[in-house]
Scaffold this active site. Structure first.
Site, PDB file in Angstrom:
ATOM      1  N   VAL A  61       0.869  -1.163   0.000  1.00  0.00           N
ATOM      2  CA  VAL A  61       0.000   0.000   0.000  1.00  0.00           C
ATOM      3  C   VAL A  61       0.911   1.220   0.000  1.00  0.00           C
ATOM      4  O   VAL A  61       1.925   1.226   0.700  1.00  0.00           O
ATOM      5  CB  VAL A  61      -0.891   0.035   1.263  1.00  0.00           C
ATOM      6  CG1 VAL A  61      -1.870   1.206   1.214  1.00  0.00           C
ATOM      7  CG2 VAL A  61      -1.627  -1.285   1.459  1.00  0.00           C
ATOM      8  N   CYS A  62       0.562   2.234  -0.795  1.00  0.00           N
ATOM      9  CA  CYS A  62       1.249   3.537  -0.721  1.00  0.00           C
ATOM     10  C   CYS A  62       2.762   3.344  -0.992  1.00  0.00           C
ATOM     11  O   CYS A  62       3.144   2.561  -1.867  1.00  0.00           O
ATOM     12  CB  CYS A  62       0.955   4.160   0.646  1.00  0.00           C
ATOM     13  SG  CYS A  62       1.208   5.946   0.745  1.00  0.00           S
ATOM     14  N   THR A  63       3.611   4.020  -0.234  1.00  0.00           N
ATOM     15  CA  THR A  63       5.050   3.928  -0.471  1.00  0.00           C
ATOM     16  C   THR A  63       5.635   2.581  -0.048  1.00  0.00           C
ATOM     17  O   THR A  63       6.844   2.366  -0.212  1.00  0.00           O
ATOM     18  CB  THR A  63       5.801   5.058   0.271  1.00  0.00           C
ATOM     19  OG1 THR A  63       5.368   5.065   1.635  1.00  0.00           O
ATOM     20  CG2 THR A  63       5.503   6.411  -0.339  1.00  0.00           C
TER      21      THR A  63
END
Lengths: 332, 332
Positions: free
Chosen positions: A99-101
């Site tokens: 998820v995300c970075t």
């Protein structure tokens, strides 16, 4: 089926909790929040403190890896032990996700080499530099690797994963259980939709956000002792909350009552007491930081005239990082 | 501006973390996770353990109240101290809000009397019984009261609130920062859209979910001692994980090494040791439960032949509630 959601200091809470809230509802699965050590993990703002349930070593071969992102992802990329764990876990995993970075960590572990992958829209270029082919889609499935966009996208990712693990009906029942029927108030959840002005505002706000350094109890104690040693009462006072409650046997002598209430009275007490310290120097001996209770115990020696007096202060910090309650123990 | 997100044992993590992830990004606000006591709060599955940052007493007049829901909301409705805090906080709040079954708590505190309100779709009838006029909308604004639907709706609610507190541009920038551009894999996030079959599946799954009783260290210790006292080795063994590591001075005598690995070897050791206990009875004296480290210390007395030997066992539980590591300390 073992599901491991990785935690690390400076993670983004929703990155982890979004997938957790979906995946915990899968039948016949066991979910773990894993990190290098069994400890309390903090978000970078210090507000969310979550417990690790198992160490990375305890769960070497999870069936599902979920790698959240967060402000500390950059530094995390040089954590060899974690990267190695991700690399090994991916060898035997059924699904490796981010998820995300968090996708930067997967990339660093070699999981994304040659794959199309996504992540937070502000971090797609670093994702390319880390070896992936970035794309701005919300969820990207490449074989057994699933990456997703910024923060909230972990919910979409986890539902897509749930459908693959337990079938569409179970995934649908989970989506209904968490009532995921989103109605975002604005149509601006991606940079394309938000338009230049909001994108710029978002970037400016991100740039202005003060990077929060994780609380370092040893550094705090050292500073506090140095401030006392140069009798800088204002510097010492700056650590205390306006509604501080301070208890000390010395206050009983100087102020007539052992408990001092509020920053003003505390200032008066410190100013009265400082000159009486004479040549005394504080030397920190040990600090004990209880993250869950935000409580710091400083054990130190008070050196004066060749003699040493052992002393202790117990400080409880509020959510702003200021001391709300303190107890000074000098053995009277 | 003070924002208080209420925590309680058995809360739903996303109910709290969704709004947190939005509201923490507002300018000039201070966010607190509040509960009656400063402690570690657990979700009902025991997997998410979050720290309270301030007590309810520390934040008596927050500008914004966020009341999450969760499996334990029903029991929470009889918590007079919390209900009274909500009632008082609402008197001076700028906004009083809820997510999911959190609206039942607002209703109980009298906040929703005569107001249209929402909550998790399975709990709209209890919401009516509690005095509100339930509606199946996702977010309902009534004056300064905002209620929202199940679990994930707290994100929508918080963005609507952010726009009211700091203006639409800031809310839009926050929505973009958390990349809230949802793409649910199915169009089944509400009972109307999901259709009868998925609604029924969801209800069946909810009914089948075993209610998790919060871990009670005293009860565990009492049971463990009773099981030993009736020499029921199988019952004692049932508390240990298959990959348990048990260390004991007696194991050194009986097995040749102090550390016993795995449930089978532990069974062999217990079966060898039990007959040697003779008339010994275990009497629990004290238990210390460290929730963050999932570690239980049992201090007990070993009574035999008129003599009493003080002993201690330290047990570390895994995320399944089984003992993964144990140390027995008998003073050899």
């Amino acid at each position: 089926m073992q599901i491991a959601i990785v935690l690390f200091d400076g993670f983004t809470a929703l990155d982890a909790i979004g997938p957790y809230e979906v995946l915990k509802r899968l039948p016949s699965t066991t979910l773990h929040f894993v990190a290098e050590r069994r400890k309390i993990i903090h978000t970078s703002d210090g507000l969310v403190a979550m417990a690790v349930t198992e160490t990375l070593a305890d769960v070497p071969r999870p069936d599902v890896v979920v790698m959240p992102g967060g402000p500390a992802t950059r530094e995390l990329m040089s954590n060899e032990a974690l990267i190695e764990w991700v690399r090994r876990a991916h060898e035997s995993s059924a699904w490796t996700t981010s998820v995300c970075t968090g996708s930067l960590i997967l990339a660093k572990a070699g999981v994304l080499s040659g794959l199309e992958a996504t992540g937070h829209w502000m971090w797609l270029e670093p994702l390319r530099e880390a070896g992936a082919n970035p794309s701005s889609k919300r969820v990207i499935v490449q074989g057994k690797v699933i990456t997703s966009a910024g923060v909230s996208s972990g919910i979409d990712m986890a539902l897509a994963l749930a459908a693959r693990i337990s079938g569409e009906d179970v995934a649908k029942a989970i989506q209904l259980a968490i009532e995921y029927d989103p109605e975002p108030p604005f149509d601006c959840g991606s940079p394309e939709k938000a338009g230049t002005e909001i994108v710029e505002l978002c970037r400016r706000r991100a740039a202005a956000a003060k990077p929060k350094v994780p609380f370092d109890p040893d550094r705090f104690a050292r500073e506090w002792a140095e401030q006392w040693n140069r009798r800088d009462v204002d510097a010492v006072l700056s650590h205390f909350a306006s509604n501080v409650r301070f208890t000390s046997p010395r206050a009983k002598e100087l102020m007539g009552h052992a408990t001092v209430d509020g920053i003003e009275e505390l200032g008066a007490y410190f100013r009265k007491g400082a000159p009486l310290l004479g040549t005394m120097r504080f030397v920190v001996d040990e600090t004990i930081w209880d993250a869950a209770r935000r409580t710091l115990t400083i054990i130190y020696d008070r050196h004066r005239d060749g003699g040493i007096q052992r002393a202790c202060e117990i400080m409880r910090f509020d959510s702003q990082g200021l001391v709300r309650e303190a107890d000074a123990l000098y053995g009277a």
